[in-house]
Design an enzyme around this catalytic site. Structure first.
Site, PDB file in Angstrom:
ATOM      1  N   ASP A  97     -14.186  -9.451 -53.050  1.00 14.79           N
ATOM      2  CA  ASP A  97     -14.396  -9.891 -54.421  1.00 14.79           C
ATOM      3  C   ASP A  97     -13.337  -9.301 -55.344  1.00 14.79           C
ATOM      4  OD1 ASP A  97     -16.640 -11.387 -53.843  1.00 14.79           O
ATOM      5  OD2 ASP A  97     -18.065  -9.797 -54.363  1.00 14.79           O
ATOM      6  N   GLU A 101     -15.407  -9.402 -46.931  1.00 16.97           N
ATOM      7  CA  GLU A 101     -16.391  -8.485 -47.516  1.00 16.97           C
ATOM      8  C   GLU A 101     -17.812  -8.994 -47.355  1.00 16.97           C
ATOM      9  OE1 GLU A 101     -17.929  -6.903 -51.887  1.00 16.97           O
ATOM     10  OE2 GLU A 101     -15.983  -7.867 -51.757  1.00 16.97           O
ATOM     11  N   TYR A 119     -37.734   9.139 -37.428  1.00 16.80           N
ATOM     12  CA  TYR A 119     -39.157   9.027 -37.110  1.00 16.80           C
ATOM     13  C   TYR A 119     -39.653  10.087 -36.123  1.00 16.80           C
ATOM     14  CZ  TYR A 119     -40.420   4.934 -39.790  1.00 16.80           C
ATOM     15  OH  TYR A 119     -40.723   4.080 -40.838  1.00 16.80           O
TER      16      TYR A 119
END
Length: 431
Positions: free
Chosen positions: A312, A260, A174
């Site tokens: 996963d 995770e 910014y």
């Protein structure tokens, strides 16, 4: 006869009751008492913590040690003080000024971070950056904008050094939105600047916003404040973006559980899993950020605890695990500081789908992209190094099935914390 009818009704009622009674969750009957599991866990943890014998007490290998035998010259960054970063920038600007005054214009010689400019070093078990660079001239139409962004980032980092303050990557973006246009562009050049100066990104005093969280059997100081991670509620303690202010880590944990996803983390935190099996639970809520990777490495190195990973059962879960272990190609220049060695793959593994009888309706078909990613992982050197990983990935690609950690909830919302993880720990079933 009336007695016979009553007896038949009673037998029918008992048969119905037995038929309606819920079946015990898969493999629950194999669980031993917690004390037995904790005893074997403590033995495993102590074997990790025990100091090396005199014959094994060599200094850990570094990239410099291996450089003569590597197939290519590689580069690595180090932690630098603010004064060193400042003086390096000033020396660079001075040389650019001389080039401009000589009528040659100016350009930056930027280390290449392209996907082809990386090397996996088995002895270090991590990815490193090859020593190949490319010119970024201000006089070229194709690179003038990127050269301008590079000069702007260097000026902003110099400001941070003189003021001795930290800002986030978002703050940096910014300061000049019209020039940067998108934060991914300022972020990428920030990594280029780290390579150019030869320092870690944290040495530039630019940090990412807080993302990762930690809960469990850990106390540490954060900029002088003592943090007790057993008293942080379900949400846990946000991992500080500035790892330099973290110190005095103390723990009675037996292991670190790297998770995770946020959903699995919340389940374990709410169930106070770390009280039943003393551990530290940490998550980056998906793709690992720099702060979480730095924090995990610091935990591992200072507390000398084993790290067990719960991801996963899909190619992306394994890719996330590999980033923690071996590093990412995007930040391979700083892999020495960002990687955590010897993380054990606890689950969810493809072989677990049948072993724990995950229902078909909870298994997901792999897409063509999933299969492609799985096959690409099989070609990676860091996967080939581990036969267990190869076997699991080949099973995944062959069956074309994947599953999330939440698939275990089909046996009950607390099956993860009450059966699956305790049985994994009991059997020491990790790779």
């Amino acid at each position: 006869m009336a007695d016979n009818r009553k007896r038949r009704r009673a037998e029918h009622h008992d048969a119905s009751a037995n038929h309606l009674s819920p079946k015990p969750p898969p493999l629950q009957n194999r669980l031993k008492p917690d004390d037995a599991i904790l005893t074997s866990l403590k033995q495993f943890s102590d074997s990790i913590k025990s100091p090396p014998s005199s014959s094994d007490s060599k200094k850990p290998l570094t990239l410099a040690d291996l450089s003569p035998s590597l197939s290519a010259t590689c580069r690595e960054v180090t932690d630098l003080s603010l004064s060193s970063v400042q003086s390096t920038i000033e020396s660079l600007v001075l040389s650019l000024t001389k080039s401009i005054l000589a009528g040659d214009g100016f350009s930056f010689l930027i280390p290449s971070r392209s996907s082809s400019n990386h090397l996996y070093v088995p002895e270090l078990d991590r990815i490193v950056l090859r020593d190949k660079s490319s010119l970024r001239p201000f006089s070229s139409v194709s690179s003038v904008r990127k050269a301008t962004i590079t000069a702007r980032i260097l000026a902003l980092v110099h400001q941070l050094c003189t003021k001795s303050i930290h800002v986030t990557k978002r703050d940096l973006f910014y300061t000049d939105v019209k020039l940067f246009q998108d934060q991914t562009q300022s972020d990428a050049v920030l990594d280029d600047v780290s390579c150019l100066i030869g320092c870690t990104r944290s040495s530039l005093n630019v940090v990412a916003a807080e993302k990762g969280v930690v809960v469990g059997r850990l106390t540490f100081s954060d900029n002088g404040d003592v943090i007790d991670c057993t008293r942080m509620g379900i949400g846990g303690k946000a991992i500080p973006p500035n790892i330099d202010r973290v110190g005095d880590m103390q723990s009675d944990a037996l292991f670190i559980l790297l998770v995770e996803k946020d959903a699995a983390y919340v389940r374990l935190a709410e169930d106070r899993f770390y009280n039943r099996f003393p551990c530290i639970i940490i998550t980056a809520k998906g793709q690992p950020d720099v702060a979480t990777r730095l924090f995990l490495r610091k935990l591992k190195m200072e507390l000398r605890l084993p790290v067990l990973a719960l991801v996963d059962s899909d190619p992306y879960g394994l890719k996330i695990l590999s980033v923690y272990m071996c590093g990412s190609k995007n930040m391979s220049y700083d892999s020495a500081n960002l990687t955590t060695p010897d993380i054990k793959w606890l689950g969810i593994r493809p072989s677990d789908l049948d072993k724990y009888r995950i229902p078909d309706q909870c298994r997901l078909p792999m897409s063509e992209q999933d299969i492609k990613t799985g096959k690409e992982l099989l070609e990676e050197d860091f996967v080939k190094k581990n036969p267990g990983w190869v076997q699991e990935l080949e099973l995944m690609v062959r069956t074309k099935q994947k599953a999330e950690i939440q698939a275990l909830s089909s046996f009950g919302f607390q099956y993860l914390s009450e059966v699956y993880l305790p049985l994994k720990l009991q059997q020491q079933d990790w790779l």
